[in-house]
Design a protein around this motif. Structure first.
Motif, PDB file in Angstrom:
ATOM      1  N   THR A  12      20.537  21.584 -21.909  1.00  0.00           N
ATOM      2  CA  THR A  12      19.820  22.180 -20.779  1.00  0.00           C
ATOM      3  C   THR A  12      20.532  21.926 -19.455  1.00  0.00           C
ATOM      4  O   THR A  12      19.963  22.162 -18.389  1.00  0.00           O
ATOM      5  CB  THR A  12      18.387  21.612 -20.687  1.00  0.00           C
ATOM      6  N   GLY A  13      21.749  21.446 -19.495  1.00  0.00           N
ATOM      7  CA  GLY A  13      22.475  21.095 -18.272  1.00  0.00           C
ATOM      8  C   GLY A  13      22.684  22.244 -17.311  1.00  0.00           C
ATOM      9  O   GLY A  13      22.811  22.047 -16.113  1.00  0.00           O
ATOM     10  N   ASP A  14      22.724  23.475 -17.843  1.00  0.00           N
ATOM     11  CA  ASP A  14      22.913  24.643 -16.982  1.00  0.00           C
ATOM     12  C   ASP A  14      21.594  25.218 -16.472  1.00  0.00           C
ATOM     13  O   ASP A  14      21.596  26.148 -15.669  1.00  0.00           O
ATOM     14  CB  ASP A  14      23.685  25.730 -17.731  1.00  0.00           C
ATOM     15  N   ASP A  15      20.461  24.655 -16.933  1.00  0.00           N
ATOM     16  CA  ASP A  15      19.156  25.114 -16.457  1.00  0.00           C
ATOM     17  C   ASP A  15      19.000  24.779 -14.974  1.00  0.00           C
ATOM     18  O   ASP A  15      19.710  23.928 -14.434  1.00  0.00           O
ATOM     19  CB  ASP A  15      18.019  24.446 -17.235  1.00  0.00           C
ATOM     20  N   LYS A  16      18.031  25.424 -14.348  1.00  0.00           N
ATOM     21  CA  LYS A  16      17.735  25.201 -12.930  1.00  0.00           C
ATOM     22  C   LYS A  16      17.319  23.744 -12.698  1.00  0.00           C
ATOM     23  O   LYS A  16      16.654  23.135 -13.532  1.00  0.00           O
ATOM     24  CB  LYS A  16      16.628  26.154 -12.510  1.00  0.00           C
ATOM     25  N   ILE A  17      17.670  23.203 -11.549  1.00  0.00           N
ATOM     26  CA  ILE A  17      17.284  21.850 -11.141  1.00  0.00           C
ATOM     27  C   ILE A  17      15.765  21.690 -11.275  1.00  0.00           C
ATOM     28  O   ILE A  17      15.014  22.626 -11.011  1.00  0.00           O
ATOM     29  CB  ILE A  17      17.749  21.585  -9.684  1.00  0.00           C
ATOM     30  N   THR A  18      15.313  20.501 -11.700  1.00  0.00           N
ATOM     31  CA  THR A  18      13.876  20.256 -11.804  1.00  0.00           C
ATOM     32  C   THR A  18      13.313  19.880 -10.433  1.00  0.00           C
ATOM     33  O   THR A  18      14.053  19.467  -9.533  1.00  0.00           O
ATOM     34  CB  THR A  18      13.558  19.117 -12.799  1.00  0.00           C
ATOM     35  N   ASP A  19      12.011  20.016 -10.296  1.00  0.00           N
ATOM     36  CA  ASP A  19      11.359  19.638  -9.040  1.00  0.00           C
ATOM     37  C   ASP A  19      11.558  18.152  -8.743  1.00  0.00           C
ATOM     38  O   ASP A  19      11.754  17.754  -7.598  1.00  0.00           O
ATOM     39  CB  ASP A  19       9.865  19.966  -9.081  1.00  0.00           C
ATOM     40  N   ARG A  20      11.499  17.326  -9.788  1.00  0.00           N
ATOM     41  CA  ARG A  20      11.685  15.877  -9.588  1.00  0.00           C
ATOM     42  C   ARG A  20      13.102  15.567  -9.126  1.00  0.00           C
ATOM     43  O   ARG A  20      13.304  14.731  -8.250  1.00  0.00           O
ATOM     44  CB  ARG A  20      11.357  15.119 -10.868  1.00  0.00           C
ATOM     45  N   GLN A  21      14.101  16.231  -9.726  1.00  0.00           N
ATOM     46  CA  GLN A  21      15.475  16.015  -9.296  1.00  0.00           C
ATOM     47  C   GLN A  21      15.647  16.434  -7.835  1.00  0.00           C
ATOM     48  O   GLN A  21      16.274  15.726  -7.049  1.00  0.00           O
ATOM     49  CB  GLN A  21      16.452  16.818 -10.168  1.00  0.00           C
ATOM     50  N   LYS A  22      15.089  17.591  -7.506  1.00  0.00           N
ATOM     51  CA  LYS A  22      15.204  18.109  -6.140  1.00  0.00           C
ATOM     52  C   LYS A  22      14.588  17.127  -5.141  1.00  0.00           C
ATOM     53  O   LYS A  22      15.189  16.813  -4.112  1.00  0.00           O
ATOM     54  CB  LYS A  22      14.530  19.472  -6.040  1.00  0.00           C
ATOM     55  N   ALA A  23      13.399  16.621  -5.444  1.00  0.00           N
ATOM     56  CA  ALA A  23      12.732  15.676  -4.546  1.00  0.00           C
ATOM     57  C   ALA A  23      13.539  14.389  -4.408  1.00  0.00           C
ATOM     58  O   ALA A  23      13.668  13.842  -3.303  1.00  0.00           O
ATOM     59  CB  ALA A  23      11.332  15.371  -5.058  1.00  0.00           C
ATOM     60  N   PHE A  24      14.107  13.920  -5.516  1.00  0.00           N
ATOM     61  CA  PHE A  24      14.880  12.680  -5.464  1.00  0.00           C
ATOM     62  C   PHE A  24      16.167  12.887  -4.671  1.00  0.00           C
ATOM     63  O   PHE A  24      16.557  12.032  -3.866  1.00  0.00           O
ATOM     64  CB  PHE A  24      15.174  12.188  -6.880  1.00  0.00           C
ATOM     65  N   ILE A  25      16.822  14.028  -4.857  1.00  0.00           N
ATOM     66  CA  ILE A  25      18.029  14.324  -4.088  1.00  0.00           C
ATOM     67  C   ILE A  25      17.697  14.381  -2.603  1.00  0.00           C
ATOM     68  O   ILE A  25      18.444  13.854  -1.773  1.00  0.00           O
ATOM     69  CB  ILE A  25      18.687  15.633  -4.570  1.00  0.00           C
ATOM     70  N   GLU A  26      16.573  14.997  -2.252  1.00  0.00           N
ATOM     71  CA  GLU A  26      16.187  15.085  -0.844  1.00  0.00           C
ATOM     72  C   GLU A  26      15.932  13.693  -0.257  1.00  0.00           C
ATOM     73  O   GLU A  26      16.320  13.407   0.874  1.00  0.00           O
ATOM     74  CB  GLU A  26      14.967  15.986  -0.686  1.00  0.00           C
ATOM     75  N   THR A  27      15.315  12.821  -1.023  1.00  0.00           N
ATOM     76  CA  THR A  27      15.076  11.451  -0.569  1.00  0.00           C
ATOM     77  C   THR A  27      16.395  10.707  -0.378  1.00  0.00           C
ATOM     78  O   THR A  27      16.618  10.061   0.647  1.00  0.00           O
ATOM     79  CB  THR A  27      14.191  10.693  -1.583  1.00  0.00           C
ATOM     80  N   SER A  41      22.351  23.289 -10.793  1.00  0.00           N
ATOM     81  CA  SER A  41      21.808  23.125 -12.147  1.00  0.00           C
ATOM     82  C   SER A  41      21.345  21.687 -12.368  1.00  0.00           C
ATOM     83  O   SER A  41      21.619  20.797 -11.554  1.00  0.00           O
ATOM     84  CB  SER A  41      22.886  23.466 -13.173  1.00  0.00           C
ATOM     85  N   LYS A  42      20.669  21.464 -13.487  1.00  0.00           N
ATOM     86  CA  LYS A  42      20.222  20.114 -13.850  1.00  0.00           C
ATOM     87  C   LYS A  42      21.409  19.157 -13.954  1.00  0.00           C
ATOM     88  O   LYS A  42      21.357  18.026 -13.474  1.00  0.00           O
ATOM     89  CB  LYS A  42      19.515  20.131 -15.203  1.00  0.00           C
ATOM     90  N   GLY A  43      22.472  19.611 -14.610  1.00  0.00           N
ATOM     91  CA  GLY A  43      23.652  18.771 -14.781  1.00  0.00           C
ATOM     92  C   GLY A  43      24.289  18.410 -13.450  1.00  0.00           C
ATOM     93  O   GLY A  43      24.656  17.260 -13.211  1.00  0.00           O
ATOM     94  N   GLU A  44      24.435  19.418 -12.567  1.00  0.00           N
ATOM     95  CA  GLU A  44      25.001  19.161 -11.245  1.00  0.00           C
ATOM     96  C   GLU A  44      24.090  18.229 -10.448  1.00  0.00           C
ATOM     97  O   GLU A  44      24.570  17.347  -9.726  1.00  0.00           O
ATOM     98  CB  GLU A  44      25.188  20.475 -10.496  1.00  0.00           C
ATOM     99  N   ALA A  45      22.786  18.406 -10.588  1.00  0.00           N
ATOM    100  CA  ALA A  45      21.829  17.546  -9.889  1.00  0.00           C
ATOM    101  C   ALA A  45      21.965  16.100 -10.351  1.00  0.00           C
ATOM    102  O   ALA A  45      21.949  15.170  -9.544  1.00  0.00           O
ATOM    103  CB  ALA A  45      20.406  18.040 -10.112  1.00  0.00           C
TER     104      ALA A  45
END
Length: 130
Positions: A12-27, A41-45
């Motif tokens: 699933t590494g090429d799937d869209k970033i998850t909401d949790r990953q996005k929030a953690f990256i923003e923090t 993507s999830k993998g890039e995140a």
């Protein structure tokens, strides 16, 4: 400790970033001062999270001059989406060590993840542990 497989190999590494990953990256992004595009993507995140975490650790002051506030969680445990779940085994083991060092009884059996995290922080301050 087991190592996590390279995100490039994830099904699933090429799937869209998850909401949790996005929030953690923003923090992490706000704590490191680096702007990050979260249209990834999830993998890039996953790779970006590791990069930002390492960057944050490299920018911290040496341990002897770091304030106790720097050791606090990045996000308030009350805001965790899993904060109401039962505490983890790792939290329980650490709380038992801290209980012993502080000479206190926590009653860890009934704590949620967020309550356990808050109690860990209190006991760490009391005992001077990190």
């Amino acid at each position: 400790m087991t190592s996590v497989p390279d995100p490039k190999t994830w099904a699933t590494g090429d799937d869209k970033i998850t909401d949790r990953q996005k929030a953690f990256i923003e923090t992490l992004s706000s704590s490191t001062g680096e702007e990050v595009d979260t249209n990834i993507s999830k993998g890039e995140a996953s790779r970006k999270i590791d990069e930002l975490k390492n960057k944050g650790f490299n920018n911290q002051q040496p341990a002897e001059t770091t304030s106790s506030a720097a050791a606090k969680p990045l996000q308030d445990p009350k805001q965790w989406t899993t904060g109401d779940e039962p505490h983890t085994e790792r939290q329980e083991r650490f709380l038992k060590v801290l209980e012993r060092d502080a000479g206190e009884k926590v009653g860890v059996e009934r704590l949620t993840k967020s309550e356990a995290s808050q109690r860990i922080e209190e006991l760490k301050e009391k005992t001077g542990r990190s």
